[in-house]
Every structure is written in C-alpha cells, then in structure tokens.
Design a protein around this motif. Sequence first.
Motif, PDB file in Angstrom:
ATOM      1  N   SER A  20       0.813  -1.220   0.000  1.00  0.00           N
ATOM      2  CA  SER A  20       0.000   0.000   0.000  1.00  0.00           C
ATOM      3  C   SER A  20       0.846   1.269   0.000  1.00  0.00           C
ATOM      4  N   GLY A  21       2.166   1.146   0.220  1.00  0.00           N
ATOM      5  CA  GLY A  21       3.045   2.308   0.085  1.00  0.00           C
ATOM      6  C   GLY A  21       3.460   2.959   1.386  1.00  0.00           C
ATOM      7  N   LYS A  22       3.402   2.217   2.471  1.00  0.00           N
ATOM      8  CA  LYS A  22       3.738   2.794   3.779  1.00  0.00           C
ATOM      9  C   LYS A  22       5.197   3.246   3.850  1.00  0.00           C
ATOM     10  N   ASP A  23       6.109   2.383   3.415  1.00  0.00           N
ATOM     11  CA  ASP A  23       7.544   2.703   3.521  1.00  0.00           C
ATOM     12  C   ASP A  23       7.909   3.936   2.708  1.00  0.00           C
ATOM     13  N   SER A  24       7.476   3.979   1.472  1.00  0.00           N
ATOM     14  CA  SER A  24       7.835   5.119   0.614  1.00  0.00           C
ATOM     15  C   SER A  24       7.145   6.392   1.088  1.00  0.00           C
ATOM     16  N   LEU A  25       5.952   6.264   1.651  1.00  0.00           N
ATOM     17  CA  LEU A  25       5.269   7.449   2.179  1.00  0.00           C
ATOM     18  C   LEU A  25       6.070   8.048   3.333  1.00  0.00           C
ATOM     19  N   ILE A  26       6.546   7.199   4.221  1.00  0.00           N
ATOM     20  CA  ILE A  26       7.350   7.689   5.348  1.00  0.00           C
ATOM     21  C   ILE A  26       8.596   8.403   4.837  1.00  0.00           C
ATOM     22  N   ARG A  27       9.251   7.792   3.880  1.00  0.00           N
ATOM     23  CA  ARG A  27      10.470   8.391   3.321  1.00  0.00           C
ATOM     24  C   ARG A  27      10.194   9.751   2.699  1.00  0.00           C
ATOM     25  N   GLU A  28       9.136   9.876   1.946  1.00  0.00           N
ATOM     26  CA  GLU A  28       8.879  11.099   1.195  1.00  0.00           C
ATOM     27  C   GLU A  28       8.232  12.205   2.030  1.00  0.00           C
ATOM     28  N   VAL A  29       7.400  11.851   2.974  1.00  0.00           N
ATOM     29  CA  VAL A  29       6.706  12.877   3.759  1.00  0.00           C
ATOM     30  C   VAL A  29       7.611  13.484   4.825  1.00  0.00           C
ATOM     31  N   PHE A  30       8.472  12.676   5.436  1.00  0.00           N
ATOM     32  CA  PHE A  30       9.231  13.146   6.600  1.00  0.00           C
ATOM     33  C   PHE A  30      10.703  13.410   6.304  1.00  0.00           C
ATOM     34  N   LYS A  31      11.095  13.411   5.048  1.00  0.00           N
ATOM     35  CA  LYS A  31      12.515  13.469   4.705  1.00  0.00           C
ATOM     36  C   LYS A  31      13.191  14.790   5.063  1.00  0.00           C
ATOM     37  N   GLU A  32      12.440  15.890   5.187  1.00  0.00           N
ATOM     38  CA  GLU A  32      13.045  17.187   5.492  1.00  0.00           C
ATOM     39  C   GLU A  32      13.104  17.482   6.987  1.00  0.00           C
ATOM     40  N   ILE A  33      12.473  16.651   7.794  1.00  0.00           N
ATOM     41  CA  ILE A  33      12.460  16.895   9.238  1.00  0.00           C
ATOM     42  C   ILE A  33      13.809  16.510   9.832  1.00  0.00           C
ATOM     43  N   ASN A  34      14.300  17.349  10.726  1.00  0.00           N
ATOM     44  CA  ASN A  34      15.560  17.075  11.419  1.00  0.00           C
ATOM     45  C   ASN A  34      15.523  15.664  11.993  1.00  0.00           C
ATOM     46  N   SER A  35      16.600  14.920  11.809  1.00  0.00           N
ATOM     47  CA  SER A  35      16.636  13.525  12.225  1.00  0.00           C
ATOM     48  C   SER A  35      16.395  13.349  13.721  1.00  0.00           C
ATOM     49  N   ARG A  36      16.689  14.383  14.503  1.00  0.00           N
ATOM     50  CA  ARG A  36      16.451  14.291  15.947  1.00  0.00           C
ATOM     51  C   ARG A  36      14.964  14.374  16.271  1.00  0.00           C
ATOM     52  N   GLY A  37      14.171  14.844  15.298  1.00  0.00           N
ATOM     53  CA  GLY A  37      12.779  15.161  15.573  1.00  0.00           C
ATOM     54  C   GLY A  37      11.763  14.142  15.106  1.00  0.00           C
ATOM     55  N   VAL A  38      12.202  13.109  14.382  1.00  0.00           N
ATOM     56  CA  VAL A  38      11.256  12.093  13.916  1.00  0.00           C
ATOM     57  C   VAL A  38      11.860  10.705  14.140  1.00  0.00           C
ATOM     58  N   GLU A  39      11.038   9.813  14.669  1.00  0.00           N
ATOM     59  CA  GLU A  39      11.473   8.442  14.935  1.00  0.00           C
ATOM     60  C   GLU A  39      10.483   7.484  14.280  1.00  0.00           C
ATOM     61  N   VAL A  40      11.001   6.554  13.502  1.00  0.00           N
ATOM     62  CA  VAL A  40      10.154   5.591  12.793  1.00  0.00           C
ATOM     63  C   VAL A  40      10.362   4.208  13.390  1.00  0.00           C
ATOM     64  N   ASN A  41       9.269   3.537  13.694  1.00  0.00           N
ATOM     65  CA  ASN A  41       9.331   2.167  14.187  1.00  0.00           C
ATOM     66  C   ASN A  41       8.404   1.286  13.360  1.00  0.00           C
ATOM     67  N   SER A  42       8.931   0.141  12.956  1.00  0.00           N
ATOM     68  CA  SER A  42       8.153  -0.814  12.181  1.00  0.00           C
ATOM     69  C   SER A  42       7.916  -2.056  13.035  1.00  0.00           C
ATOM     70  N   PHE A  43       6.673  -2.486  13.111  1.00  0.00           N
ATOM     71  CA  PHE A  43       6.324  -3.608  13.972  1.00  0.00           C
ATOM     72  C   PHE A  43       5.961  -4.825  13.143  1.00  0.00           C
ATOM     73  N   LYS A  44       6.797  -5.845  13.270  1.00  0.00           N
ATOM     74  CA  LYS A  44       6.547  -7.108  12.593  1.00  0.00           C
ATOM     75  C   LYS A  44       6.010  -8.100  13.623  1.00  0.00           C
ATOM     76  N   GLN A  45       6.097  -9.376  13.333  1.00  0.00           N
ATOM     77  CA  GLN A  45       5.630 -10.374  14.286  1.00  0.00           C
ATOM     78  C   GLN A  45       6.402 -10.237  15.592  1.00  0.00           C
ATOM     79  N   PRO A  46       5.715 -10.212  16.747  1.00  0.00           N
ATOM     80  CA  PRO A  46       6.422 -10.022  18.016  1.00  0.00           C
ATOM     81  C   PRO A  46       7.428 -11.129  18.300  1.00  0.00           C
ATOM     82  N   ASN A  47       8.583 -10.729  18.869  1.00  0.00           N
ATOM     83  CA  ASN A  47       9.615 -11.709  19.200  1.00  0.00           C
ATOM     84  C   ASN A  47       9.359 -12.313  20.579  1.00  0.00           C
ATOM     85  N   SER A  48      10.218 -13.230  20.983  1.00  0.00           N
ATOM     86  CA  SER A  48      10.009 -13.952  22.241  1.00  0.00           C
ATOM     87  C   SER A  48      10.028 -13.017  23.439  1.00  0.00           C
ATOM     88  N   SER A  49      10.879 -11.994  23.404  1.00  0.00           N
ATOM     89  CA  SER A  49      10.946 -11.044  24.511  1.00  0.00           C
ATOM     90  C   SER A  49       9.665 -10.220  24.589  1.00  0.00           C
TER      91      SER A  49
END
Length: 292
Positions: free
Chosen positions: A69-98
Amino acid sequence: MKAINPDDFRISEPVKLSKLPTHLKTNADDDEKEDELCKLRDKLSDLQDVMYAHNRYSVLVCLQGMDTSGKDSLIREVFKEINSRGVEVNSFKQPNSSELQHDYLWRHIIKLPEKGKIGVFNRTHYENVLVSRVHPEYVLNERLPGIETVDDIKPNFWKKRFRQINNFEKQLVQNGTIILKFYLHLSKEEQKSRLLRRLEEEKHNWKFSPADLKEREHWEEYMQYYDEAINATSNKKAPWFVIPADDKDMARYIVAKIIWEELSQYKDIQLPELDDEVKENVGKYIKKLEKE
C-alpha cells in the motif's frame, strides 16, 4: 491542485471500506503533486522545530494498510526534510520472544515518541486486532489465562481489545500526544499490479515474499476486520483517516496535508520566550561576540 480538506477523509461515522474510493480524481500531474509535497515537507520541518522547542506535545502517526500500500515510501517522502532528531520511525513485525513476555501493547508503549518529537508507527498496535483476527492462532503465543485453544477466543475478546486500545490512546492524548491514524486504502487490483512489478522487475525482486500472496487470499477478511477496527476506534481525539492509495504520489500529499492541517490547529505550539535577563541583554551578548 484540488484543495484537500481533512474532513473528507476523517472517519466520524460508521463506514464500509468497500464504499470508499481507492483513487482520488484530480487534474494534477506528477510534477504538481511533487511541488506541493515539497512545500508541505518544509512546513512540517519548521513546525517540528517549534514543537521541539515548545516541548509540550508529541505526535504519533499510525500507518496501516495492506501489503504494497506504500507505507515505507510514504514515510520516506513525507518526513525526509524533518531534522533527524525530531522524527522516529518504528516498524512492527511479528512479536519476538521477549515482546511476548509482556502484554500486546508493551512493545508499542516503549517506542512512543518523546515530547517535541514525531513518532511514526509503520504497522501499529492495530495489528493485534487485524492480523491476529485473520490468524487467531497468533493469540495463543501470548499465553493468556483462560485461552488454551482458538475456540477459547470469543467475539467479546476483540471488543475488549478495542476498548483497551481506545483507553490506551485516550491516556496518551490526555498526556500531550497528538494521535493521527491513517489507513492507506488500496484496491485489490492495484495490489496485484504492484506484486507483479516486484516479480517482473529484477531490482524490485527483493521486496517480494510468497507470504504476500498467502495474505492476499484473506483479502475479504482483512477488509471486514479493518471496517470493524476503524469504526470502533475512530474518535475526535484519535481519528482515523482513510486515504485513497492507488496513486502513491497523491496519497503522500494527502497524508502530509492532513498532518499539517491538524497540527496547525494547536495555536499554543509556539517558540518559548527568552527569559527577561537574556532578553534585556541580547545587545550586550552580540557586542561581546563581535569583539572576539
């Protein structure tokens, strides 16, 4: 460019995704969409700088959507100008044992954005009422009291999770988190085209997984469960926006526009004033530096 009104995409009453468009009709060409997105990126960057200095709010952007659906490329294109200290991206896949040693919200809680920052969840806590409904056997990995088999997972189990998610988001909002949730609404036909592209173009082969085809077989189930999840959890303080996603460029522009419009409503987000001592001595500090 057609004017974008967030309310046109906001879910404020029960909907069925099958009745909503996956493509927004517009006369804008690709260059125009890119130009408008560039302007919004600069605005979002400036606003996040002010948010960082203001240090009272955080922003949580939740992205959900079917594979391709374009989630990865949307994140890259929408937030690319924001200072790296100001945006944090987390991707959630299948939960691990912890992660499975905690409740299902824990892994999301520990990744929430700090005040002054924008957090982006690529797939979210909603996976627990979407993927886990299509594959209820995943719930067994959580080792919940009273649930030994799939047959123990009754309809009320999912209603309870909706309430838990609503309460979780309500608590976040009450403590200064601005929540914006986006579902990238892709047609089954467009997903087919994008999967074929991944297979036919060598440079995109790495993106393909046979699991994509397996999940595609459950398309109607996913649509039903997205309907239920969105309708049960979209509210004024933590709204869902359904974004037509067959046109990636337009989807990125719409999401950026909505984020900008929604955050602009917070008129109290302002640069902090200098304390009186600094304000009174600005001229002196300038002269001191100029004499060096």
